[in-house]
Design an enzyme around this catalytic site. Structure first.
Site, PDB file in Angstrom:
ATOM      1  N   SER A 124       0.331   5.452  -0.710  1.00  0.00           N
ATOM      2  CA  SER A 124      -0.867   6.054  -0.119  1.00  0.00           C
ATOM      3  C   SER A 124      -1.847   6.492  -1.202  1.00  0.00           C
ATOM      4  O   SER A 124      -2.958   6.885  -0.883  1.00  0.00           O
ATOM      5  CB  SER A 124      -0.489   7.230   0.773  1.00  0.00           C
ATOM      6  OG  SER A 124       0.324   8.120   0.085  1.00  0.00           O
ATOM      7  N   HIS A 145      -0.595  -0.072   4.194  1.00  0.00           N
ATOM      8  CA  HIS A 145      -0.518   1.392   4.274  1.00  0.00           C
ATOM      9  C   HIS A 145      -0.429   1.853   5.729  1.00  0.00           C
ATOM     10  O   HIS A 145      -1.415   1.832   6.456  1.00  0.00           O
ATOM     11  CB  HIS A 145      -1.743   2.005   3.579  1.00  0.00           C
ATOM     12  CG  HIS A 145      -1.714   3.493   3.512  1.00  0.00           C
ATOM     13  ND1 HIS A 145      -2.843   4.277   3.514  1.00  0.00           N
ATOM     14  CD2 HIS A 145      -0.670   4.366   3.430  1.00  0.00           C
ATOM     15  CE1 HIS A 145      -2.492   5.542   3.454  1.00  0.00           C
ATOM     16  NE2 HIS A 145      -1.193   5.623   3.401  1.00  0.00           N
ATOM     17  N   GLU A 157      -3.819   0.161   6.910  1.00  0.00           N
ATOM     18  CA  GLU A 157      -4.833  -0.244   5.938  1.00  0.00           C
ATOM     19  C   GLU A 157      -4.227  -1.371   5.101  1.00  0.00           C
ATOM     20  O   GLU A 157      -3.186  -1.171   4.450  1.00  0.00           O
ATOM     21  CB  GLU A 157      -5.222   0.929   5.029  1.00  0.00           C
ATOM     22  CG  GLU A 157      -5.957   2.054   5.743  1.00  0.00           C
ATOM     23  CD  GLU A 157      -6.297   3.225   4.816  1.00  0.00           C
ATOM     24  OE1 GLU A 157      -7.225   3.978   5.140  1.00  0.00           O
ATOM     25  OE2 GLU A 157      -5.633   3.406   3.769  1.00  0.00           O
ATOM     26  N   ASN A 195      -7.776   8.488   3.414  1.00  0.00           N
ATOM     27  CA  ASN A 195      -7.557   9.647   2.546  1.00  0.00           C
ATOM     28  C   ASN A 195      -8.791   9.999   1.724  1.00  0.00           C
ATOM     29  O   ASN A 195      -8.890  11.095   1.185  1.00  0.00           O
ATOM     30  CB  ASN A 195      -6.349   9.436   1.629  1.00  0.00           C
ATOM     31  CG  ASN A 195      -5.057   9.743   2.373  1.00  0.00           C
ATOM     32  OD1 ASN A 195      -5.071  10.428   3.392  1.00  0.00           O
ATOM     33  ND2 ASN A 195      -3.954   9.213   1.873  1.00  0.00           N
TER      34      ASN A 195
HETATM   35  P1  NAI Z   1      11.002   9.523   1.811  1.00  0.00           P
HETATM   36  O1  NAI Z   1      11.334  10.400   0.656  1.00  0.00           O
HETATM   37  O2  NAI Z   1      11.243   9.994   3.204  1.00  0.00           O
HETATM   38  O3  NAI Z   1      11.814   8.140   1.632  1.00  0.00           O
HETATM   39  C1  NAI Z   1      11.875   7.425   0.448  1.00  0.00           C
HETATM   40  C2  NAI Z   1      13.198   6.674   0.431  1.00  0.00           C
HETATM   41  O4  NAI Z   1      13.182   5.745  -0.674  1.00  0.00           O
HETATM   42  C3  NAI Z   1      14.408   7.579   0.216  1.00  0.00           C
HETATM   43  O5  NAI Z   1      15.359   7.335   1.232  1.00  0.00           O
HETATM   44  C4  NAI Z   1      14.929   7.185  -1.155  1.00  0.00           C
HETATM   45  O6  NAI Z   1      16.327   7.258  -1.260  1.00  0.00           O
HETATM   46  C5  NAI Z   1      14.466   5.763  -1.282  1.00  0.00           C
HETATM   47  N1  NAI Z   1      14.272   5.302  -2.644  1.00  0.00           N
HETATM   48  C6  NAI Z   1      13.767   5.956  -3.704  1.00  0.00           C
HETATM   49  N2  NAI Z   1      13.703   5.155  -4.785  1.00  0.00           N
HETATM   50  C7  NAI Z   1      14.202   3.956  -4.399  1.00  0.00           C
HETATM   51  C8  NAI Z   1      14.368   2.709  -5.073  1.00  0.00           C
HETATM   52  N3  NAI Z   1      14.034   2.552  -6.334  1.00  0.00           N
HETATM   53  N4  NAI Z   1      14.882   1.689  -4.361  1.00  0.00           N
HETATM   54  C9  NAI Z   1      15.236   1.830  -3.076  1.00  0.00           C
HETATM   55  N5  NAI Z   1      15.092   2.988  -2.393  1.00  0.00           N
HETATM   56  C10 NAI Z   1      14.575   4.038  -3.054  1.00  0.00           C
HETATM   57  O7  NAI Z   1       9.471   9.084   1.603  1.00  0.00           O
HETATM   58  P2  NAI Z   1       8.431   8.585   2.688  1.00  0.00           P
HETATM   59  O8  NAI Z   1       7.688   9.748   3.215  1.00  0.00           O
HETATM   60  O9  NAI Z   1       9.089   7.663   3.632  1.00  0.00           O
HETATM   61  O10 NAI Z   1       7.385   7.789   1.765  1.00  0.00           O
HETATM   62  C11 NAI Z   1       7.697   6.548   1.214  1.00  0.00           C
HETATM   63  C12 NAI Z   1       6.443   5.902   0.653  1.00  0.00           C
HETATM   64  O11 NAI Z   1       5.455   5.801   1.681  1.00  0.00           O
HETATM   65  C13 NAI Z   1       5.770   6.651  -0.499  1.00  0.00           C
HETATM   66  O12 NAI Z   1       5.212   5.722  -1.381  1.00  0.00           O
HETATM   67  C14 NAI Z   1       4.679   7.423   0.214  1.00  0.00           C
HETATM   68  O13 NAI Z   1       3.599   7.740  -0.611  1.00  0.00           O
HETATM   69  C15 NAI Z   1       4.248   6.425   1.271  1.00  0.00           C
HETATM   70  N6  NAI Z   1       3.611   7.028   2.434  1.00  0.00           N
HETATM   71  C16 NAI Z   1       4.081   8.170   2.974  1.00  0.00           C
HETATM   72  C17 NAI Z   1       3.458   8.739   4.086  1.00  0.00           C
HETATM   73  C18 NAI Z   1       3.978   9.999   4.701  1.00  0.00           C
HETATM   74  O14 NAI Z   1       3.232  10.631   5.475  1.00  0.00           O
HETATM   75  N7  NAI Z   1       5.199  10.419   4.407  1.00  0.00           N
HETATM   76  C19 NAI Z   1       2.271   8.118   4.710  1.00  0.00           C
HETATM   77  C20 NAI Z   1       1.900   6.855   4.089  1.00  0.00           C
HETATM   78  C21 NAI Z   1       2.532   6.367   2.981  1.00  0.00           C
END
Ligand code: NAI
Length: 518
Positions: A124, A145, A157, A195
């Site tokens: 994001s 996104h 997006e 954003n």
């Molecule tokens: P989260 O922390 O809930 O999940 C991330 C997951 O990725 C975790 O389960 C973790 O164990 C896993 N992980 C970390 N490094 C890894 C790797 N090298 N290989 C495989 N798995 C790995 O995070 P969330 O909120 O789901 O966000 C994920 C992505 O989406 C981030 O880049 C975030 O910026 C983006 N994003 C998040 C939004 C939100 O509102 N939470 C909205 C839009 C985008």
């Protein structure tokens, strides 16, 4: 126009947290074979179990048949090792928000997947160009996104970095559409569309609060009941978390090298310093918990209904904002008399309502006090923009410092007679809804002017990604681009800050007499 990836194609989702699980749920329900991977195997197991429960609920609600749910469930598979992504047509990354970690993952993926496999990142805030930079084939990497919660938010997006191939972006766009989403194309620039364009929604609220226009509950109720937004900025920041919201603002501000348009708020920094992060910490701008007092917004007491009201207006001139107000007055039983503006007289500005000596204008970015002085008419009251004057339940009024009590209370009574609750705010430039909408439209216009996205895309993005009641550019069309430019110019003159500089595209539209839509 590229076609969507075929149904039954393999879509690998790397990272099974909040976003990855949501993406997997939507892709599997749309007929795609989903492979989930996470460095924490228990995260994948939990995601698959949770998705199964959601499908079960959808069956209960009749939104999915039992067979469809079973088939979607059967399309979800856990990968024990990253090497098992080899058959994927699309890999969507939703891991930690860290450039180096994401680069490393895509470098690994490139060694495993076929040459025509599309690589997508759900970042994001990180440049898609930067994530792709070290790849052997950077043209196949694109931003995809999604918004949280993924199954409920329609926007995707589709972000092109400098190297992204157009057919890759088009295929991802078509695939998102096949998943029932509302995709928009955007260029990889800080904050992408939502954003970036949403920043003034929070920032103007915070500035209004710091200038003591009103308290958070009052500003929130105005944005909801007059502005038509689903939530006001303070309740929304409390929900998002001030740490998260502040850090997005900081990242966009830094990415634009300190452009004052995006300047973070000292007030919000203090909220973070205090640990008042919002709902999650039990306290933000509001208190949460069972014994928390319900905040009360300012609402004026009932005033008597004035006898008559008129409007000064050039004959034959149509005004999209005053017309619905006039209609509402007529519905309340008033015969609104029209008269030509009287040059040099007290209320020579037009269009303006007049009632019991009060001159009543839509805010144009100056304070009521300034307008009273300029017009040599002390009894001046301003009203704020409404999303839908016919359907709104509330309106904000601001009174000039020079305005008499009788003229002020007559104005309050007049709007109350039309069935509106009246909220008084302090006499700040641009008021609440108008100032916010003008700044949203300004930012949206700049995004279009800088080729980040089209006018259609920015309006879809703000409606589908953050639930705005109307796209900012459609709103500028409704209010009139000339009025938006006047509001911004007056704000710029009052504050002397580059923050309120008018987008060149707004000026151009004004000069050539065109609109953003139709
Ligand atoms: P989260 O922390 O809930 O999940 C991330 C997951 O990725 C975790 O389960 C973790 O164990 C896993 N992980 C970390 N490094 C890894 C790797 N090298 N290989 C495989 N798995 C790995 O995070 P969330 O909120 O789901 O966000 C994920 C992505 O989406 C981030 O880049 C975030 O910026 C983006 N994003 C998040 C939004 C939100 O509102 N939470 C909205 C839009 C985008």
């Amino acid at each position: 126009m590229a076609a969507a990836l075929a149904k039954d194609s393999i879509v690998a989702v790397i990272g099974s947290g909040a976003m990855g699980a949501g993406i997997a749920q939507v892709a599997a329900a749309s007929g795609y074979q989903v492979r989930l991977f996470d460095t924490r195997p228990d995260a994948v197991a939990k995601a698959i179990a949770d998705i199964g429960k959601v499908y079960g609920k959808l069956v209960e609600k009749g939104r999915m048949s039992g067979d469809e749910a079973a088939a979607a469930n059967a399309r979800l598979h856990r990968l024990g090792d990253l090497h098992e992504v080899d058959g994927a047509a699309l890999v969507i990354e939703a891991i930690v928000e860290n450039l180096d970690v994401k680069r490393m993952l895509f470098a690994d993926l490139e060694k495993i997947v076929a040459d025509d496999c599309i690589l997508a990142t759900n970042t994001s805030s990180i440049s898609v160009t930067a994530i792709a930079a070290k790849l052997r084939r950077p043209e196949r990497l694109v931003g995809m996104h999604f918004f949280n919660p993924v199954p409920l938010m329609a926007l995707v997006e589709v972000i092109s970095g400098l190297a992204t191939a157009q057919d890759v972006a088009d295929t991802v766009y078509a695939t998102a559409a096949a998943w029932g989403k509302n995709p928009v194309h955007a260029k990889s620039t800080p904050g992408f569309i939502v954003n970036r364009v949403a920043r003034p929604f929070y920032a103007e609220g915070l500035r209004l609060l710091s200038e003591q226009a009103a308290d958070p509950a009052t500003l929130d109720v105005l944005m909801r009941e007059a502005g038509g937004f689903r939530m006001g900025p303070f309740e929304l920041m409390d929900l998002i978390g001030h740490d998260v919201n502040f850090s997005v603002t900081q990242s966009v501000f830094n990415a634009y090298y300190g452009d004052p348009r995006f300047m973070p708020s000292v007030l919000q920094q203090e909220m973070v310093n205090a640990g008042f992060l919002g709902r999650k910490s039990g306290r933000g701008f509001y208190h949460y918990g069972e014994d928390a007092a319900k905040p009360v917004a300012q609402t004026m007491a009932r005033q008597s209904r004035p006898e008559t009201v008129g409007i000064s207006m050039e004959p034959g001139v149509k005004n999209a904002v005053t017309e619905p107000v006039e209609l509402r007055l007529r519905e309340a039983g008033y015969t609104v008399t029209h008269r030509k503006p009287l040059p040099g007289a007290g209320h020579n500005e037009a269009p303006g309502f007049h009632c019991t000596g009060a001159a009543i204008f839509l805010t144009d970015g100056r304070t009521a006090t300034e307008r009273a002085n300029a017009n040599k008419h002390p009894d001046t009251v301003l009203y704020d923009l409404q999303f839908d004057a016919a359907g709104a339940t509330r309106i904000a009024l601001a009174r000039a410092d020079q305005c008499s009590e009788s003229a002020w209370l007559a104005t309050v009574g007049l709007f109350q007679a039309t069935g509106l609750e009246v909220t008084q705010i302090d006499d700040v430039p641009g008021m609440v809804v108008m100032r916010t909408v003008a700044m949203l439209a300004n930012e949206a216009a700049d995004a279009v002017n800088q080729g980040v996205c089209s006018a259609e895309a920015v309006d879809i993005a703000m409606q589908k990604g953050v639930n705005y009641p109307r796209g900012p550019l459609a709103w500028a069309d409704t209010v009139g681009i000339a009025h938006i430019v006047t509001v911004l110019s007056n704000l710029a003159a009052t504050y002397g800050e580059d923050r309120y500089r008018v987008s060149p595209l707004l000026r151009r539209k004004l000069a050539n007499g065109s609109r953003f839509h139709g």
